[in-house]
Design an enzyme around this catalytic site. Sequence first.
Site, PDB file in Angstrom:
ATOM      1  N   TYR A 195       0.857  -1.190   0.000  1.00 58.70           N
ATOM      2  CA  TYR A 195       0.000   0.000   0.000  1.00 58.70           C
ATOM      3  C   TYR A 195       0.890   1.236   0.000  1.00 58.70           C
ATOM      4  O   TYR A 195       1.294   1.744   1.055  1.00 58.70           O
ATOM      5  CB  TYR A 195      -0.934   0.016   1.209  1.00 58.70           C
ATOM      6  CG  TYR A 195      -1.776  -1.231   1.393  1.00 58.70           C
ATOM      7  CD1 TYR A 195      -1.964  -2.150   0.370  1.00 58.70           C
ATOM      8  CD2 TYR A 195      -2.396  -1.493   2.618  1.00 58.70           C
ATOM      9  CE1 TYR A 195      -2.731  -3.292   0.550  1.00 58.70           C
ATOM     10  CE2 TYR A 195      -3.175  -2.636   2.808  1.00 58.70           C
ATOM     11  CZ  TYR A 195      -3.334  -3.532   1.767  1.00 58.70           C
ATOM     12  OH  TYR A 195      -4.090  -4.668   1.955  1.00 58.70           O
ATOM     13  N   TYR A 234     -10.876 -10.221   3.274  1.00 59.91           N
ATOM     14  CA  TYR A 234     -10.764  -8.896   2.656  1.00 59.91           C
ATOM     15  C   TYR A 234     -11.840  -8.757   1.584  1.00 59.91           C
ATOM     16  O   TYR A 234     -12.452  -9.738   1.170  1.00 59.91           O
ATOM     17  CB  TYR A 234      -9.361  -8.610   2.131  1.00 59.91           C
ATOM     18  CG  TYR A 234      -8.841  -9.469   1.001  1.00 59.91           C
ATOM     19  CD1 TYR A 234      -9.266  -9.268  -0.313  1.00 59.91           C
ATOM     20  CD2 TYR A 234      -7.884 -10.444   1.228  1.00 59.91           C
ATOM     21  CE1 TYR A 234      -8.773 -10.019  -1.355  1.00 59.91           C
ATOM     22  CE2 TYR A 234      -7.372 -11.207   0.188  1.00 59.91           C
ATOM     23  CZ  TYR A 234      -7.821 -10.986  -1.109  1.00 59.91           C
ATOM     24  OH  TYR A 234      -7.326 -11.739  -2.137  1.00 59.91           O
ATOM     25  N   PHE A 235     -12.104  -7.516   1.167  1.00 59.56           N
ATOM     26  CA  PHE A 235     -13.227  -7.175   0.296  1.00 59.56           C
ATOM     27  C   PHE A 235     -14.559  -7.623   0.903  1.00 59.56           C
ATOM     28  O   PHE A 235     -15.416  -8.190   0.213  1.00 59.56           O
ATOM     29  CB  PHE A 235     -13.078  -7.781  -1.098  1.00 59.56           C
ATOM     30  CG  PHE A 235     -11.925  -7.251  -1.906  1.00 59.56           C
ATOM     31  CD1 PHE A 235     -11.334  -6.038  -1.592  1.00 59.56           C
ATOM     32  CD2 PHE A 235     -11.430  -7.964  -2.986  1.00 59.56           C
ATOM     33  CE1 PHE A 235     -10.268  -5.544  -2.343  1.00 59.56           C
ATOM     34  CE2 PHE A 235     -10.371  -7.484  -3.744  1.00 59.56           C
ATOM     35  CZ  PHE A 235      -9.791  -6.281  -3.417  1.00 59.56           C
ATOM     36  N   PRO A 236     -14.796  -7.381   2.197  1.00 58.02           N
ATOM     37  CA  PRO A 236     -16.035  -7.857   2.829  1.00 58.02           C
ATOM     38  C   PRO A 236     -17.288  -7.174   2.294  1.00 58.02           C
ATOM     39  O   PRO A 236     -18.374  -7.738   2.367  1.00 58.02           O
ATOM     40  CB  PRO A 236     -15.826  -7.518   4.312  1.00 58.02           C
ATOM     41  CG  PRO A 236     -14.885  -6.353   4.298  1.00 58.02           C
ATOM     42  CD  PRO A 236     -13.952  -6.626   3.156  1.00 58.02           C
ATOM     43  N   LEU A 237     -17.129  -5.968   1.760  1.00 55.10           N
ATOM     44  CA  LEU A 237     -18.291  -5.259   1.213  1.00 55.10           C
ATOM     45  C   LEU A 237     -18.331  -5.362  -0.313  1.00 55.10           C
ATOM     46  O   LEU A 237     -19.139  -4.694  -0.966  1.00 55.10           O
ATOM     47  CB  LEU A 237     -18.282  -3.795   1.662  1.00 55.10           C
ATOM     48  CG  LEU A 237     -18.442  -3.587   3.176  1.00 55.10           C
ATOM     49  CD1 LEU A 237     -18.312  -2.118   3.549  1.00 55.10           C
ATOM     50  CD2 LEU A 237     -19.788  -4.142   3.660  1.00 55.10           C
ATOM     51  N   SER A 276     -16.429  -4.460  -2.977  1.00 59.54           N
ATOM     52  CA  SER A 276     -16.264  -3.228  -3.770  1.00 59.54           C
ATOM     53  C   SER A 276     -17.510  -2.340  -3.736  1.00 59.54           C
ATOM     54  O   SER A 276     -17.843  -1.674  -4.715  1.00 59.54           O
ATOM     55  CB  SER A 276     -15.903  -3.564  -5.224  1.00 59.54           C
ATOM     56  OG  SER A 276     -14.706  -4.304  -5.285  1.00 59.54           O
TER      57      SER A 276
END
Length: 312
Positions: free
Chosen positions: A59, A203-206, A208
């Site tokens: 990051y 990760y990416f629980p929502l 995008s």
Amino acid sequence: MVENVKIGKTNVMANPLGLGTNAVGGHNLFPNLNDEQGIQIVKAALDHGVNFLDTAYAYGFGRSEELIGKAIQGYDRKKIVIATKAAQTPGHPDQLNNSPEFLKQAVEDTLERLQTNYIDIFYIHFPDGKTPLNEAVKALDEKRQEGKIKAIGISNVSLDQIKEANKDGLVDIVENQYSLIHRDAEKELMPYLKANQISFVPYFPLASGLLTGKYSSTVSFESDDIRHNNPDFQGKRFAEIIKRVQELRSIADKHQGTIAQIVLAWYIKNPDVSVVIPGAKQVKQVVANAGAQKVTLSKEEYGTINSLFKDL
């Protein structure tokens, strides 16, 4: 309010709602990021009871870690759980390296960027396809013995890779993609993790933004938008996901919350999920997500949400 969770077989205790910080200093991932805003995002999380910060060298090639290091000054370090990751070779980010020498140096470099003397969780970000994963994990265990890290993690891994990495029982936590609409991990991966006392962070629980309720089925995306070619945002599947997400509105209204808060509360209640790490590009998003800590789903509501997305 939510109770802290134990990470693997370690003594690391974390809030089950964390903050993904790829938009804090991740200038290589997102355009027009502001460093000061990134610092304020981290502080807002800490000020609202979100004490788990998930970052990575990738990051911003260390910039996210540097900004977090600045943001946590003045806070009680013992109350913050910092998880970071390494695998990308500095100067050549497309070259992955899991060698023991690389990982041990990566830990030292990360400590300097974070301005701290220990890291709560250190992940191998991606397997390099060359280094035996159990040897890479042993190298991190050396740093654990030195007190430089407290828990060992691996990310972006298959079940076979997890088993290889965990040959000596040293893996504490796994971070992989998982959400209400991407549930392959439930078949074999999660049962293995549970049986071996390994924590799981999706990760990416929502998805995008798909699981936040902000989209309608009529929305379209420009050709240079990463969602343009994402199957989740195409045709019948996109319309079906949107339809089911809207069915969460009644549960959200009952709890006087948002759909995103209801979805995050589902992860918090999920016994196979240890910490959920939604990202944020704005302070208001952090504050809104933090509100999920106040949502307690009933057993029936949890089951309803689970069933609603089961066959997608």
